[in-house]
Write an enzyme that holds these catalytic residues in place. Structure first.
Site, short mmCIF file in Angstrom:
data_model
loop_
_atom_site.label_atom_id
_atom_site.label_comp_id
_atom_site.label_asym_id
_atom_site.label_seq_id
_atom_site.Cartn_x
_atom_site.Cartn_y
_atom_site.Cartn_z
N ALA A 154 38.10 41.07 -26.36
CA ALA A 154 38.59 41.70 -27.59
C ALA A 154 40.10 41.79 -27.69
O ALA A 154 40.62 42.10 -28.75
CB ALA A 154 37.99 43.11 -27.71
N LYS A 170 44.22 35.36 -27.46
CA LYS A 170 44.43 35.08 -26.04
C LYS A 170 43.29 34.30 -25.41
O LYS A 170 43.51 33.27 -24.76
CB LYS A 170 44.65 36.38 -25.26
CG LYS A 170 44.88 36.15 -23.78
CD LYS A 170 45.31 37.40 -23.04
CE LYS A 170 44.19 38.36 -22.84
NZ LYS A 170 44.55 39.43 -21.88
N GLN A 215 34.55 45.54 -31.01
CA GLN A 215 35.44 46.66 -30.67
C GLN A 215 36.55 46.68 -31.70
O GLN A 215 37.53 45.95 -31.60
CB GLN A 215 36.00 46.50 -29.25
CG GLN A 215 36.80 47.70 -28.80
CD GLN A 215 37.48 47.50 -27.45
OE1 GLN A 215 37.76 46.36 -27.07
NE2 GLN A 215 37.76 48.58 -26.75
N ARG A 242 42.96 3.41 -31.71
CA ARG A 242 42.85 4.60 -32.56
C ARG A 242 41.39 4.96 -32.81
O ARG A 242 40.48 4.18 -32.52
CB ARG A 242 43.62 4.36 -33.86
CG ARG A 242 45.14 4.31 -33.63
CD ARG A 242 45.90 3.88 -34.86
NE ARG A 242 45.62 4.73 -36.01
CZ ARG A 242 46.08 4.48 -37.24
NH1 ARG A 242 46.82 3.39 -37.46
NH2 ARG A 242 45.81 5.29 -38.24
N LYS A 244 42.65 -0.04 -35.08
CA LYS A 244 42.33 1.16 -35.83
C LYS A 244 40.99 0.99 -36.54
O LYS A 244 40.82 0.08 -37.35
CB LYS A 244 43.45 1.48 -36.82
CG LYS A 244 43.17 2.65 -37.76
CD LYS A 244 42.84 2.16 -39.15
CE LYS A 244 42.53 3.30 -40.09
NZ LYS A 244 42.13 2.83 -41.44
N HIS A 251 48.64 -10.04 -27.97
CA HIS A 251 50.04 -9.69 -28.15
C HIS A 251 50.34 -9.22 -29.56
O HIS A 251 49.91 -9.84 -30.53
CB HIS A 251 50.99 -10.88 -27.89
CG HIS A 251 50.54 -11.84 -26.84
ND1 HIS A 251 50.78 -11.65 -25.51
CD2 HIS A 251 49.85 -13.00 -26.93
CE1 HIS A 251 50.27 -12.66 -24.82
NE2 HIS A 251 49.69 -13.48 -25.66
#
EC number: 2.7.7.23
Length: 459
Positions: A11, A23, A73, A333, A351, A363
């Site tokens: 909490a 956190k 809480q 990608r 991609k 290349h």
């Protein structure tokens, strides 16, 4: 069999983190710290896991989902107050409850299991998980009696000189007889400087009522580290990263320099794979056996087959087959699928494309929104021109096609099976199978041009 329950304290806002992210949601090796705790608790065979949430409650619930029941809480009035919020879920049940902080991502199921078993063997009503700290400053000290049970827990500020010499500290993880826990919680007061309700007071109440309060010492202080700021977060990351690397090495993976290798907690790596320094493996990546990864490669949420090499390259959210060679300096990608025996060479970007077995782009190429068949050769500088400024279009290159150097394929376009595209061509129309497409201006040689040019300069 005694039933087991768990309460996870999640909490707190974590003001010392100085972050918009709550956190317990800060990641350690790619997984939120509270998720680490819940995953370990789930191995204990508990009947119920109650997560006490407060700040960021909805985000924590979204992360943990159906793994937990939830208690809110609304005001953070101390650890005893937090556990009390779980009363509607647990207070009338027989069994043992383990209380764990959601900001202790390094705690293991093995240590918690040992704590529970010690609690049963000792016939205790409460058991404290303790640890030996090199520097116990700021921690509550464990004072034991002649039977080895807990006489009292003394906070650092209240400890005398002799008590401050004690290095055994309270970690904030406890095991309780469930009914006695919730009975004792009703007796806790907030008569202290902070005006909060402390879970350590439950220990005193149970002891005063004649219950045995025992202690079990964790095998390593590292397991008990609580994360309150970015410094502790980095320390936990270092410890977890080392733990992950060690486990992979025990399973047959070679990691050349563990200190310079990042592997997420959810990654899977096959034996005899070699990981070189500077490599980052994130998310739920799966890597097969006998692969070579790195140096200096970044892989995230990829599924990679056996005997594949990825050097100095980036690959995200893609499937890569067996015996594939990628790099150096390639970029795979998301949503790409690379079949077996493919080569993606230096400075090639792929991609949202598929490559069939045995194809090569060796290349300086961009292959985007493309379907590349098997045994296709894409020459140096091949480009699939997929974007007109508004829409993306697809290119299809069928099996056995040969694309010459510096060719532009203007999508949407199909290159037929076995077709050739001449070097330097710009292809705007479909190419039939086994045809040669030439889309470039005819060469013109101007005789004596240089002499005439230089003559003009002299004059």
């Amino acid at each position: 069999m005694v039933k087991r329950y768990a309460v996870i304290l999640a909490a707190g806002q974590g003001t010392r983190m100085k972050s918009k992210l709550y956190k317990v949601l800060h990641p350690v090796c790619g997984k939120p710290m509270v998720q680490h705790v819940v995953d370990q608790v789930s191995k204990l065979g508990v009947e119920k896991t109650i997560a006490v949430v407060g700040f960021g409650a909805e985000q924590v619930k979204e992360q943990l989902g159906a793994q937990c029941e939830y208690a809110l809480q609304e005001k953070q009035l101390g650890t005893a107050h937090a556990v009390m919020q779980a009363a509607p879920h647990l207070q009338n049940l027989e069994g043992i409850t383990i209380v764990v902080c959601g900001d202790t991502p390094l705690i293991t199921a093995e240590t918690m299991e040992a704590l529970l078993e010690h609690h049963m063997t000792a016939g205790a009503k409460a058991t404290v998980l303790t640890a030996i700290a090199d520097d116990p400053t700021g921690y509550g000290r464990i004072v034991r009696n002649s039977d080895g049970h807990v006489e009292k827990i003394v906070e650092h500020k209240d400890a005398n000189e002799q008590e401050r010499e004690i290095r055994e500290i309270n970690t904030g993880t406890y095991c309780f007889d469930n009914r006695m826990l919730f009975q004792a919680l009703t007796k806790v007061t907030n008569n202290n400087a902070q005006g909060e309700y402390y879970l350590t007071d439950v220990i005193e109440i149970i002891k005063a009522d004649g219950g045995i309060v025992s202690a079990y010492q964790a095998p390593s202080f590292d397991e008990t580290i609580g994360i309150n700021d970015r410094i502790a977060l980095a320390e936990a990351e270092r410890i977890m990263r080392d733990r992950i690397c060690r486990q992979h090495m025990k399973n047959g993976v070679t990691i050349i320099d563990p200190a310079c290798t990042y592997i997420s907690a959810e990654a899977t790596i096959g034996r005899d794979t070699v990981i070189y320094p500077g490599t980052v493996i994130e998310g739920k990546t799966v890597i097969g056996e006998d692969c070579t990864i790195g140096p200096h490669s970044e892989i995230k949420n990829c599924h990679i087959g056996h005997r594949t090499s990825i050097r100095h390259s980036v690959a995200h959210d893609s499937e890569i087959g067996d015996d594939v060679t990628i790099g150096p300096f390639a970029h795979i990608r998301p949503l790409s699928k690379i079949d077996d025996e493919v080569r993606i060479g230096n400075f090639v970007e792929v991609k949202k494309s598929t490559f069939g077995k045995g194809s090569k782009a060796s290349h300086l190429s961009y292959i985007g929104d493309a379907e590349v068949g098997a045994d296709v050769n894409l020459g140096c500088g091949s480009i699939t021109v997929n974007y007109d400024g508004v829409h993306k279009y697809r290119t299809k290159i069928e099996d056995g096609a040969f694309i010459g150097c510096n060719a532009n394929l203007i999508a949407p376009v199909t290159i037929g099976q076995g077709a050739y595209v001449a070097a330097g061509s710009t292809v705007t129309d479909d190419v039939p199978g086994r045809a040669l497409a030439i889309g470039r201006a005819r060469q013109v040689n101007k005789e004596n041009y240089v002499d005439r040019l230089r003559g003009k300069k002299k004059s």
